[in-house]
Motif scaffolding. Structure first.
Motif, PDB file in Angstrom:
ATOM      1  N   UNK A 133       0.837  -1.188   0.000  1.00  0.00           N
ATOM      2  CA  UNK A 133       0.000   0.000   0.000  1.00  0.00           C
ATOM      3  C   UNK A 133       0.873   1.239   0.000  1.00  0.00           C
ATOM      4  N   UNK A 134       0.355   2.317   0.596  1.00  0.00           N
ATOM      5  CA  UNK A 134       1.049   3.610   0.643  1.00  0.00           C
ATOM      6  C   UNK A 134       1.385   4.084  -0.760  1.00  0.00           C
ATOM      7  N   UNK A 135       0.348   4.381  -1.506  1.00  0.00           N
ATOM      8  CA  UNK A 135       0.519   4.813  -2.891  1.00  0.00           C
ATOM      9  C   UNK A 135      -0.415   4.017  -3.783  1.00  0.00           C
ATOM     10  N   UNK A 136      -0.194   4.104  -5.070  1.00  0.00           N
ATOM     11  CA  UNK A 136      -0.989   3.354  -6.044  1.00  0.00           C
ATOM     12  C   UNK A 136      -0.047   2.381  -6.776  1.00  0.00           C
ATOM     13  N   UNK A 137       0.110   1.173  -6.230  1.00  0.00           N
ATOM     14  CA  UNK A 137       1.110   0.235  -6.763  1.00  0.00           C
ATOM     15  C   UNK A 137       0.643  -0.487  -8.031  1.00  0.00           C
ATOM     16  N   UNK A 138       0.627   0.236  -9.133  1.00  0.00           N
ATOM     17  CA  UNK A 138       0.148  -0.346 -10.384  1.00  0.00           C
ATOM     18  C   UNK A 138       0.987  -1.544 -10.827  1.00  0.00           C
ATOM     19  N   UNK A 139       2.288  -1.522 -10.587  1.00  0.00           N
ATOM     20  CA  UNK A 139       3.149  -2.582 -11.085  1.00  0.00           C
ATOM     21  C   UNK A 139       3.226  -3.789 -10.149  1.00  0.00           C
ATOM     22  N   UNK A 140       2.529  -3.739  -9.022  1.00  0.00           N
ATOM     23  CA  UNK A 140       2.567  -4.840  -8.066  1.00  0.00           C
ATOM     24  C   UNK A 140       2.147  -6.156  -8.700  1.00  0.00           C
ATOM     25  N   UNK A 141       1.050  -6.146  -9.455  1.00  0.00           N
ATOM     26  CA  UNK A 141       0.547  -7.389 -10.050  1.00  0.00           C
ATOM     27  C   UNK A 141       1.537  -7.963 -11.052  1.00  0.00           C
ATOM     28  N   UNK A 142       2.151  -7.097 -11.834  1.00  0.00           N
ATOM     29  CA  UNK A 142       3.116  -7.546 -12.848  1.00  0.00           C
ATOM     30  C   UNK A 142       4.329  -8.198 -12.193  1.00  0.00           C
ATOM     31  N   UNK A 143       4.845  -7.571 -11.130  1.00  0.00           N
ATOM     32  CA  UNK A 143       6.020  -8.120 -10.441  1.00  0.00           C
ATOM     33  C   UNK A 143       5.673  -9.438  -9.754  1.00  0.00           C
ATOM     34  N   UNK A 144       4.520  -9.483  -9.088  1.00  0.00           N
ATOM     35  CA  UNK A 144       4.114 -10.718  -8.417  1.00  0.00           C
ATOM     36  C   UNK A 144       3.966 -11.861  -9.420  1.00  0.00           C
TER      37      UNK A 144
END
Length: 467
Positions: A133-144
């Motif tokens: 969290x702490x922001x809008x982690x758009x790339x989180x799904x791609x990295x995961x």
């Protein structure tokens, strides 16, 4: 066993829908998260500047040698990677193959993406998922997805999740394990209050979580994908009407504050003692953090000093204009600061009480501090190691020209310095102590009577009874 609570399948096997909230800078470490997983829940290692250890098992101090911020920033990234990898390995060993281990990262921490990439690549098979969290982690799904782990975004509204889903998460839907709803008025640490929400007017979580589920349904996300209620969760019996509720779908619960007071919790004894003294209202929702986010912490002398620092504040003009008709003659060098007559008198009064240095803020105001505080502020700003992607206190940015383009804000503080000091034995009155707004319940809950401090296993067993 609390009525209606059932295990969920996560990370390939059954676990309790109880998640340890990730608390940054060494507070959710291998001891607490490994024990939480061993008790059958989902433990969360903080991957925010976690501790590494020397050959004797002592934490390695994070000392920075680089002469420039970008060089120190690279040191910080390496510390963060090495520490998180060490913590995950130790937590996984403690878990004994039970429960699951997540890691938690702040999207707005400096170097978040390279840190996350490297930690996941060096801990294959140990991490079940990433909360972020702490922001809008758009790339989180791609990295995961690249590393074959689940992701659990932390949001405070259905609107925020809709933006993430449409832009990025729908492309990696199979790796979405849950969505964490973190109540911005109840949770400890940084939270996601938007400009449209009033920090002084809390909204009940049920309607907001129902709205989040509606957004998830719009995206075709099944009701079996849990929403994790985070912030203000203490007794499960208080949430009885949420369990098996068809309006909400599957619900899990995150505990961030209660695990602070356990035998495995790595925070110093003085911090634990402080938790048992709190009264309702002793947690302050404030906006002093250099992240720019609101956050919640114990209203100790450290926070009260920041409050009073901002109260000793006056607006100025660089020319004689409007009601700025008097030249400021205390706290500044030169005569180019024009203020109102009332503010001039206030400034002279502060000066007489020892607040003899005036510091400019990005908002064309001046705050008055002691010469000692001025020296500390300036040193902390100069020592910046880039722990955030954007820092209001030092005007650091972790990319492009490394500057936010704004004046460094002396009303804030070095968050890396104080969080490291707090967890490694510093004075609890002089450092930031994050906690959720339910922390006053430590003093009232009979479970903690006579100074009892449970193990994590005992805490999880207690939670499972509904209490």
């Amino acid at each position: 066993m609390f009525k209606g609570l059932k295990p969920i399948v996560y990370g390939g096997h059954e676990v309790w829908p109880l998640i340890e909230g990730g608390k940054g800078v060494a507070v959710s470490n291998h001891q607490s998260s490994g024990a939480w997983a061993a008790a059958g829940g989902i433990g969360t290692v903080s991957a925010v500047n976690a501790d590494s250890y020397d050959a004797d098992g002592n934490p390695i101090p994070q000392v920075y040698h680089g002469r420039t911020r970008p060089l120190r920033h690279q040191e910080l990234i390496q510390y963060a990677i090495d520490g998180a990898v060490e913590q995950v390995k130790r937590a996984f060993e403690i878990s004994g193959g039970k429960g699951a281990i997540n890691i938690n990262v702040l999207w707005e921490m400096g170097g978040a993406q390279p840190i996350l990439q490297e930690v996941l690549s060096r801990t294959k098979g140990m991490i079940a998922g990433v909360t972020c969290g702490a922001g809008m982690p758009y790339k989180l799904s791609e990295i995961a997805a690249q590393h074959g782990v689940s992701y659990l975004p932390i949001v405070s509204s259905g609107r925020a999740f809709r933006a993430l889903w449409k832009r990025a998460y729908s492309k990696a839907a199979e790796w979405l394990a849950a969505v964490v709803y973190e109540d911005p008025w109840l949770a400890g640490g940084h939270n996601g209050l938007s400009n449209a929400e009033d920090p002084n007017k809390p909204e009940a979580p049920y309607a907001r979580v129902k709205a989040l589920r509606d957004v998830m349904r719009e995206g075709g996300i099944p009701d079996t994908t849990p929403i994790v209620m985070a912030g203000g969760v203490w007794h499960l019996r208080d949430w009885n009407d949420w369990i098996d509720n068809p309006e909400l779908g599957s619900i899990a619960f995150q505990f961030g504050t209660r695990p602070l007071l356990t035998q495995e919790s790595p925070i110093p004894q003085a911090w634990k003692d402080e938790l048992t003294k709190l009264e309702e209202g002793d947690i302050l929702l404030h906006k002093f953090s250099p992240t720019g986010f609101y956050s919640s912490a114990i209203r100790n002398p450290f926070l009260r000093d920041l409050e009073s620092r901002s109260e000793r504040q006056i607006a100025f003009s660089l020319e004689h204009a409007g009601d700025h008709t008097h030249q400021l003659d205390v706290g500044v060098k030169g005569k180019n600061f024009w203020v109102t007559r009332g503010d001039l008198l206030r400034a002279r009064e502060w000066f007489g009480h020892g607040y003899t240095s005036a510091l400019k803020t990005p908002d064309n105001t001046l705050i008055f501090v002691t010469d000692e505080d001025r020296a500390i502020i300036r040193k902390d700003q100069a020592d910046c190691m880039g722990c955030l992607s954007h820092c209001g206190f030092s005007a650091w940015k972790d990319h492009d020209d490394y500057s936010t383009g704004r004046l460094a804000d002396p009303r804030s503080f070095c968050i890396q310095k104080t969080l490291q000091d707090a967890v490694h034995g510093g004075d609890v009155d002089k450092n930031l102590l994050f906690a959720g707004h339910g922390a006053y319940k430590f003093k009232k809950d009979p479970f903690y009577s006579n100074g009892f401090v449970p193990t994590v296993g005992q805490l999880v067993d207690r939670i499972l009874t509904g209490d």
